[in-house]
Design an enzyme around this catalytic site. Structure first.
Site, mmCIF file in Angstrom:
data_model
loop_
_atom_site.group_PDB
_atom_site.id
_atom_site.type_symbol
_atom_site.label_atom_id
_atom_site.label_comp_id
_atom_site.label_asym_id
_atom_site.label_seq_id
_atom_site.Cartn_x
_atom_site.Cartn_y
_atom_site.Cartn_z
ATOM 1 N N GLU A 24 0.829 -1.214 0.000
ATOM 2 C CA GLU A 24 0.000 0.000 0.000
ATOM 3 C C GLU A 24 0.862 1.262 0.000
ATOM 4 O O GLU A 24 0.507 2.267 -0.630
ATOM 5 C CB GLU A 24 -0.940 -0.007 1.201
ATOM 6 C CG GLU A 24 -1.966 -1.127 1.184
ATOM 7 C CD GLU A 24 -2.797 -1.113 -0.088
ATOM 8 O OE1 GLU A 24 -3.399 -0.064 -0.399
ATOM 9 O OE2 GLU A 24 -2.836 -2.150 -0.779
ATOM 10 N N TRP A 43 1.863 1.732 -3.542
ATOM 11 C CA TRP A 43 0.768 2.354 -4.296
ATOM 12 C C TRP A 43 0.782 3.866 -4.075
ATOM 13 O O TRP A 43 0.572 4.640 -5.015
ATOM 14 C CB TRP A 43 -0.580 1.793 -3.840
ATOM 15 C CG TRP A 43 -1.082 0.631 -4.625
ATOM 16 C CD1 TRP A 43 -1.097 -0.675 -4.234
ATOM 17 C CD2 TRP A 43 -1.648 0.657 -5.944
ATOM 18 N NE1 TRP A 43 -1.641 -1.454 -5.229
ATOM 19 C CE2 TRP A 43 -1.991 -0.673 -6.286
ATOM 20 C CE3 TRP A 43 -1.900 1.668 -6.870
ATOM 21 C CZ2 TRP A 43 -2.579 -1.011 -7.501
ATOM 22 C CZ3 TRP A 43 -2.488 1.333 -8.087
ATOM 23 C CH2 TRP A 43 -2.809 0.014 -8.402
ATOM 24 N N TRP A 85 -21.838 10.891 -18.978
ATOM 25 C CA TRP A 85 -22.290 10.556 -17.633
ATOM 26 C C TRP A 85 -23.766 10.943 -17.466
ATOM 27 O O TRP A 85 -24.211 11.951 -17.993
ATOM 28 C CB TRP A 85 -21.445 11.291 -16.589
ATOM 29 C CG TRP A 85 -19.978 10.998 -16.660
ATOM 30 C CD1 TRP A 85 -19.012 11.801 -17.192
ATOM 31 C CD2 TRP A 85 -19.310 9.837 -16.182
ATOM 32 N NE1 TRP A 85 -17.776 11.210 -17.080
ATOM 33 C CE2 TRP A 85 -17.927 9.989 -16.457
ATOM 34 C CE3 TRP A 85 -19.729 8.658 -15.547
ATOM 35 C CZ2 TRP A 85 -16.978 9.034 -16.122
ATOM 36 C CZ3 TRP A 85 -18.782 7.702 -15.200
ATOM 37 C CH2 TRP A 85 -17.425 7.899 -15.491
ATOM 38 N N ASN A 129 -10.991 1.511 3.474
ATOM 39 C CA ASN A 129 -10.533 1.537 2.089
ATOM 40 C C ASN A 129 -11.373 0.650 1.181
ATOM 41 O O ASN A 129 -11.670 1.012 0.037
ATOM 42 C CB ASN A 129 -9.068 1.107 2.009
ATOM 43 C CG ASN A 129 -8.505 1.259 0.602
ATOM 44 O OD1 ASN A 129 -8.481 2.347 0.057
ATOM 45 N ND2 ASN A 129 -8.082 0.155 0.003
ATOM 46 N N TRP A 168 -16.748 10.584 -12.085
ATOM 47 C CA TRP A 168 -15.876 10.329 -10.943
ATOM 48 C C TRP A 168 -15.449 11.606 -10.238
ATOM 49 O O TRP A 168 -15.151 11.602 -9.046
ATOM 50 C CB TRP A 168 -14.639 9.539 -11.385
ATOM 51 C CG TRP A 168 -13.835 10.195 -12.480
ATOM 52 C CD1 TRP A 168 -13.986 10.026 -13.822
ATOM 53 C CD2 TRP A 168 -12.760 11.130 -12.326
ATOM 54 N NE1 TRP A 168 -13.088 10.792 -14.520
ATOM 55 C CE2 TRP A 168 -12.318 11.471 -13.629
ATOM 56 C CE3 TRP A 168 -12.127 11.701 -11.232
ATOM 57 C CZ2 TRP A 168 -11.271 12.359 -13.848
ATOM 58 C CZ3 TRP A 168 -11.075 12.594 -11.443
ATOM 59 C CH2 TRP A 168 -10.661 12.921 -12.744
ATOM 60 N N TRP A 178 -10.046 7.209 -7.169
ATOM 61 C CA TRP A 178 -11.300 7.452 -7.894
ATOM 62 C C TRP A 178 -11.181 7.059 -9.364
ATOM 63 O O TRP A 178 -12.080 6.445 -9.933
ATOM 64 C CB TRP A 178 -11.734 8.907 -7.745
ATOM 65 C CG TRP A 178 -12.615 9.060 -6.546
ATOM 66 C CD1 TRP A 178 -12.264 9.492 -5.305
ATOM 67 C CD2 TRP A 178 -14.004 8.716 -6.477
ATOM 68 N NE1 TRP A 178 -13.345 9.437 -4.460
ATOM 69 C CE2 TRP A 178 -14.430 8.980 -5.157
ATOM 70 C CE3 TRP A 178 -14.929 8.224 -7.393
ATOM 71 C CZ2 TRP A 178 -15.738 8.754 -4.737
ATOM 72 C CZ3 TRP A 178 -16.235 7.995 -6.988
ATOM 73 C CH2 TRP A 178 -16.619 8.251 -5.673
#
Length: 397
Positions: A278, A281, A310, A345, A363, A386
């Site tokens: 993590e 990331w 959208w 998370n 988003w 996102w």
């Protein structure tokens, strides 16, 4: 007498702070050290910074002010509206106070990088500008593909990151010693008087951030892989707010984990390495900000996805934001976010994919809502998460 100025940003700690350590190196009676934190109130409002983030920053600044006062460093918080105002303030202060050198740690968003370039252009050669990579373990540009490009997929980035880290890893900087008698603490106009969500259980000081890290690596690190995806279990580290505001550094996290496990991260079992993954990331998303500047411009990582039409139904957006969709885990997560400024998370992924894939909402609507509430609000991680969930970003399914 030399005068060194340290400019704090999202690095609100005295331990393991690259810029602070460099500024205090060799400091003696012939060196004056001062420090500043500059707001950018109107810019931050445009970026969607919410009351929770600002309140957290305010409390962290008060903790930092006491720590710097104990070191004998004069610290002030100055309210500015725009980044251009920050540039002018730094230039004027350096001129009026005979500053010889300015020290700061890099920020990676495009506007902040442009501001730092403007500062350097305005000051040099009269004032030496010293910049440091402190927010992440390996600086952008140090982890590249074979043909010199930034990675756009996580797995090969991780393999290369581990290789580079193994060759260049360095431990935390030493906590500085006092450079003079204690300084009085200057007062400032608060960034935020009260948060939008409950702050219960979130200690907003450097010392408490360190205690939270120690508690995690000693008691929960080896169970991380097994429990991290269960929202009903306190299985995650919950250290992201401290990393986001810089009360902890990733170097401190790695060192604490290695000390707890008694080995280097390359030798960790999969259960403990899952947490290190993590952190990598987090590195990846910060590297992307530099490699792909459009991410700082509210644009999709995959440009072709800008053609998506959208639905953006206002009633459905409101139902999602208020936790009234009728989907229990989505509603629980959204209510938790509003009430506490936090969301597990795994639930972040669920609510994000429900908004973008089920309701077909842009988003950016969700990203802005998270930025408003999250204590750990941070462009790199928030945007990365996102866009990953919406399939407009890297590693998209």
């Amino acid at each position: 007498m030399q005068h060194r100025l340290i400019w704090f940003r999202d690095d609100l700690r005295i331990a393991d702070n690259a810029a602070l350590a460099a500024a205090l190196e060799g400091a003696d009676d012939s060196v004056q050290c001062s420090a500043v934190f500059l707001t950018a109130d109107r810019e931050w409002a445009q970026f969607g910074y919410g009351a929770n983030r600002l309140y957290f920053t305010e409390q962290a600044l008060r903790s930092l002010a006491q720590s710097l006062a104990d070191l004998g460093i004069r610290f002030r918080v100055v309210r500015c509206d725009h980044f251009a105002d920050q540039v002018r303030w730094i230039q004027d202060y350096c001129s009026q106070n005979q500053v010889d050198a300015l020290y700061f740690n890099h920020e990676y968003q495009i506007n902040e990088r442009r501001r730092d370039h403007a500062v350097k252009t305005a000051l040099e050669p009269d004032v030496k500008v010293l910049e440091f990579h402190d927010r992440i373990l390996l600086p952008p540009g140090s982890v590249l593909t074979g043909d010199g490009r930034y990675y756009s997929v996580f797995s090969p980035f991780k393999r290369r990151w581990l290789s580079v880290y193994g060759e260049s890893a360095s431990g935390p900087f030493r906590t500085p010693s006092p450079v003079g008698p204690p300084e009085p603490i200057a007062q400032w106009s608060p960034l935020c008087e009260s948060p939008e969500s409950s702050a219960d259980g979130l200690a907003m000081s450097e010392s408490n951030a360190w205690l939270a890290l120690e508690e995690f690596v000693q008691n929960r690190l080896t169970q991380y892989e097994a429990s991290r995806n269960s929202p009903a279990v306190a299985g995650t580290s919950r250290l992201s707010p401290y990393l986001a505001r810089g009360l902890l550094s990733p170097r401190q996290c790695i060192q604490a984990a290695e000390q707890a496990m008694g080995r280097s991260i390359q030798e960790f079992s999969s259960d403990a390495f899952s947490w290190i993954n993590e952190l990598i990331w987090r590195e990846f998303y910060h590297h992307l900000l530099v490699g792909f500047p459009r991410l700082s411009k509210n644009k999709a990582f995959k440009p072709e996805t800008e053609a998506l039409v959208w639905r953006n139904d206002p009633d459905e957006i409101h139902a999602w934001q208020s936790g009234m969709t009728g989907i229990p885990i989505v509603d629980a997560g959204m209510r938790e976010l509003a009430a506490t400024g936090w969301m597990h998370n795994r639930v972040r992924m669920i609510v994000a994919q429900f908004l973008t894939k089920n309701l077909l909402v842009d988003w950016r609507v969700g990203e802005a809502h998270f930025m408003r509430y999250l204590w750990d609000a941070d462009l790199a991680a928030n945007n990365g998460g996102w866009q990953w969930s919406a399939s407009t970003g890297t590693d998209a399914a």
